[in-house]
Design a protein around this motif. Structure first.
Motif, short mmCIF file in Angstrom:
data_model
loop_
_atom_site.label_atom_id
_atom_site.label_comp_id
_atom_site.label_asym_id
_atom_site.label_seq_id
_atom_site.Cartn_x
_atom_site.Cartn_y
_atom_site.Cartn_z
N LEU A 176 0.85 -1.18 0.00
CA LEU A 176 0.00 0.00 0.00
C LEU A 176 0.90 1.24 0.00
CD1 LEU A 176 -3.22 0.49 2.12
CD2 LEU A 176 -1.65 2.38 1.72
N ILE A 177 0.65 2.14 -0.93
CA ILE A 177 1.46 3.37 -1.05
C ILE A 177 0.65 4.53 -0.48
CG2 ILE A 177 2.61 4.95 -2.64
CD1 ILE A 177 2.89 2.60 -4.60
N GLN A 178 1.28 5.24 0.45
CA GLN A 178 0.60 6.37 1.09
C GLN A 178 1.45 7.63 0.98
OE1 GLN A 178 -2.26 7.45 2.27
NE2 GLN A 178 -2.34 7.38 4.53
N LEU A 179 0.81 8.73 0.56
CA LEU A 179 1.42 10.05 0.59
C LEU A 179 0.94 10.71 1.88
CD1 LEU A 179 1.62 12.56 -2.35
CD2 LEU A 179 1.14 13.31 -0.03
N ARG A 227 2.49 -4.55 4.45
CA ARG A 227 3.58 -3.80 3.81
C ARG A 227 3.10 -2.40 3.42
NH1 ARG A 227 5.24 -6.28 -1.28
NH2 ARG A 227 7.03 -4.88 -1.14
N LEU A 228 3.92 -1.41 3.77
CA LEU A 228 3.59 -0.01 3.51
C LEU A 228 4.76 0.66 2.79
CD1 LEU A 228 1.80 2.57 4.12
CD2 LEU A 228 3.16 2.82 6.21
N HIS A 229 4.42 1.47 1.78
CA HIS A 229 5.43 2.33 1.16
C HIS A 229 4.99 3.77 1.34
CE1 HIS A 229 8.65 3.60 -1.51
NE2 HIS A 229 7.78 4.45 -2.03
N LEU A 230 5.84 4.56 1.99
CA LEU A 230 5.57 5.98 2.20
C LEU A 230 6.30 6.78 1.14
CD1 LEU A 230 6.02 5.98 6.07
CD2 LEU A 230 3.87 6.36 4.85
N PRO A 355 12.94 0.10 -6.82
CA PRO A 355 11.50 0.25 -7.13
C PRO A 355 10.84 -1.06 -7.55
CG PRO A 355 12.75 2.04 -8.12
CD PRO A 355 13.75 1.07 -7.59
N ARG A 356 11.56 -1.85 -8.35
CA ARG A 356 10.99 -3.13 -8.80
C ARG A 356 10.90 -4.14 -7.64
NH1 ARG A 356 13.74 -1.23 -13.32
NH2 ARG A 356 12.54 -1.30 -15.26
N LYS A 357 11.89 -4.12 -6.77
CA LYS A 357 11.82 -5.01 -5.61
C LYS A 357 10.61 -4.67 -4.75
CE LYS A 357 16.73 -6.19 -5.18
NZ LYS A 357 17.94 -6.09 -4.31
N ILE A 358 10.35 -3.38 -4.55
CA ILE A 358 9.20 -2.96 -3.75
C ILE A 358 7.89 -3.41 -4.41
CG2 ILE A 358 7.92 -0.93 -2.95
CD1 ILE A 358 10.72 0.44 -2.66
N MET A 359 7.81 -3.29 -5.72
CA MET A 359 6.60 -3.66 -6.46
C MET A 359 6.49 -5.17 -6.71
SD MET A 359 4.76 -0.92 -7.13
CE MET A 359 5.16 -0.52 -5.42
N GLY A 360 7.55 -5.92 -6.39
CA GLY A 360 7.54 -7.36 -6.64
C GLY A 360 7.69 -7.72 -8.10
N LEU A 361 8.36 -6.85 -8.87
CA LEU A 361 8.58 -7.09 -10.29
C LEU A 361 10.01 -7.55 -10.54
CD1 LEU A 361 6.83 -3.88 -11.70
CD2 LEU A 361 5.87 -6.19 -11.50
N ALA A 362 10.20 -8.31 -11.62
CA ALA A 362 11.54 -8.80 -11.96
C ALA A 362 12.44 -7.63 -12.32
CB ALA A 362 11.45 -9.77 -13.13
N VAL A 363 13.68 -7.69 -11.86
CA VAL A 363 14.66 -6.65 -12.16
C VAL A 363 15.42 -7.03 -13.43
CG1 VAL A 363 16.68 -5.37 -11.33
CG2 VAL A 363 14.91 -6.13 -9.70
N PRO A 364 15.36 -6.22 -14.48
CA PRO A 364 16.09 -6.56 -15.71
C PRO A 364 17.59 -6.53 -15.46
CG PRO A 364 15.22 -4.33 -15.84
CD PRO A 364 14.66 -4.93 -14.59
N THR A 365 18.33 -7.28 -16.24
CA THR A 365 19.77 -7.33 -16.07
C THR A 365 20.46 -7.21 -17.42
OG1 THR A 365 21.60 -8.60 -15.10
CG2 THR A 365 19.88 -9.85 -16.25
N ILE A 366 21.68 -6.73 -17.42
CA ILE A 366 22.45 -6.56 -18.64
C ILE A 366 23.37 -7.76 -18.79
CG2 ILE A 366 24.04 -5.07 -19.92
CD1 ILE A 366 22.96 -2.71 -18.30
N GLU A 367 22.86 -8.79 -19.43
CA GLU A 367 23.58 -10.03 -19.69
C GLU A 367 23.23 -10.51 -21.09
OE1 GLU A 367 25.80 -11.46 -17.87
OE2 GLU A 367 25.45 -10.90 -15.77
N GLU A 368 24.11 -11.25 -21.69
CA GLU A 368 23.83 -11.83 -23.00
C GLU A 368 22.64 -12.78 -22.89
OE1 GLU A 368 27.50 -13.54 -24.27
OE2 GLU A 368 28.37 -11.61 -24.86
#
Length: 424
Positions: A176-179, A227-230, A355-368
């Motif tokens: 949950l994101i709260q301002l 889980r909270l994101h401020l 940001p991706r870790k917080i959102m539970g998204l895969a982190v892209p990587t620079i690999e062949e």
């Protein structure tokens, strides 16, 4: 489609090539080769002094105003500005009309954004129409593609609604994101309460309005074991509360805006309505605390709070101007200029990895062999944003004409390329 990036320094903590300078060959959206002196017939070549490449950057809090307020921004113009700012992924707040509070609106966003060069991730509303009175269809939106939940620019005021939402998202490990903004305290406040507001004769909002809501939400998050994101944290006291909560194992993450790392309340002496923000700009001491939070690891990521408003909402008396300014095109440059001593590795961590870790998204990587989701940038390039160069639908930036150091040169993402400074 072939793209050859020549002699770029790779900044990617997840890559075996991290810290190395190399050529990167991308074929049909896949990184085919990384090495020295690569060549490829028919490839578009990006070659310039000082090139850096990192996994594509992600923003957690942008307002694209679509549907309903397309005169301020659209998905297309927002994505265009994001690409120019080096962002490959954008999370958009639900303060639209209709609000992003049900699965049909999620489907509208995802369908309309499917062909854009930037990936758009809808944030589902916590409450119906982001009004704070009753819970929205959270689970349905999650199933339809909402990556997190927030009432966006409308801070959740009800403790009962807040704790129920935190409990609701816990089974699927949602966030949950709260301002943080307690609207019971000086709701008409125009800037930070202090000596400057007194001198300028403006109604003011005290820092305690932010800090009280943070203290409440931290306790509710611990109670709900959720889980909270401020986002948009602005004061030293706020950071202290967050540090104390983390010592008690509360699952809280935090983001700050580039504007709050750059400006203070002193900058409002010109009554620039582009600097009318919520939360407001704070004191020099608060800015120093935020900057220290960048270097000591307290702050997890950057959120631009890109909030476009047209001239009718900004070229008015300060009292009547809307809160917010655009920020996607200048975000990295502002950070790099405000804190020149911070390493590029740290900026990539704050802009891409966390940001991706917080959102539970895969982190892209620079690999062949990996899919290419890249940001190309030059940390040393000096430039100024001009009004003509703004790609957002709205032009409400306080950074126009300010000397900046560090420029995004474009992105490679979704099998598309948007390289704004290229040699063919």
């Amino acid at each position: 489609m072939k793209i050859l990036i020549k002699q770029a320094k790779i900044i990617d903590p997840t890559s075996s090539f991290n810290g190395r300078t190399a050529d990167i060959l991308i074929v049909n959206g896949i990184i085919q080769s990384i090495g020295k002196n690569l060549s490829a017939k028919g490839a578009r070549i990006l070659e310039a002094k000082g090139l850096h490449v990192s996994p594509g950057w992600m923003d957690l809090f942008s307002d694209f105003a679509d549907p309903g307020f397309e005169s301020r921004e659209t998905l297309f113009t927002g994505a265009r500005a994001a690409a120019a700012g080096g962002f490959t992924d954008i999370c958009i707040v639900p303060n639209t009309q209709p609000a992003i509070d049900q699965k049909s609106t999620i489907a509208y966003i995802k369908g309309k954004a499917a062909q854009l060069p930037v990936s758009i991730h809808p944030l589902g509303a916590v409450t119906r129409n982001t009004e704070g009175r009753e819970l929205a269809e959270i689970y349905d939106m999650r199933q339809s593609g909402a990556v997190a939940f927030t009432d966006g620019k409308n801070a959740i005021q009800s403790s009962d609604i807040m704790v129920k939402a935190l409990q609701y998202i816990r089974p699927f490990n949602g966030v949950l994101i709260q301002l943080p903004d307690n609207k019971d305290i000086q709701p008409r406040g125009l800037m930070n309460e202090g000596i400057v507001s007194t001198r300028l004769g403006l109604q003011a909002k005290p820092a305690i309005a932010e800090e009280l809501l943070i203290a409440r939400d931290l306790k509710l998050t611990a109670y709900a074991a959720s889980r909270l994101h401020l986002t948009g944290i602005t004061t030293a006291a706020s950071l202290k509360l967050i540090k104390e909560a983390r010592q008690k194992k509360t699952a809280v993450t935090v983001s700050v805006t580039p504007a709050h790392l750059f400006f203070t309340e002193e900058d409002l002496q010109t009554y620039d309505t582009n600097l009318k923000l919520n939360p407001p700009l704070r004191t020099t001491e608060d800015r120093k605390a935020l900057q220290k939070g960048i270097t000591d690891g307290t702050i997890d990521c950057i959120a631009t709070h890109h909030i476009p408003y047209d001239t009718d909402h900004k070229m008015v008396e300060f009292e009547y101007a809307k809160n917010g300014m655009i920020g996607l095109q200048t975000a990295y440059a502002v950070l790099n200029t405000a804190l020149p001593g911070v390493s590029q590795e740290r900026w990539v961590e704050l802009l891409s990895v966390n940001p991706r870790k917080i959102m539970g998204l895969a982190v892209p990587t620079i690999e062949e062999g990996a899919a290419a989701s890249l940001t190309v940038f030059d940390p040393a390039q000096k430039w100024e944003l001009t009004a003509d160069a703004i790609l957002s639908q709205s032009k409400n930036s306080a950074f126009t004409g300010k000397p900046l150091t560090g420029k995004p040169l474009g992105i490679v993402h979704n099998q598309q390329t948007n390289l704004f400074e290229e040699n063919r």
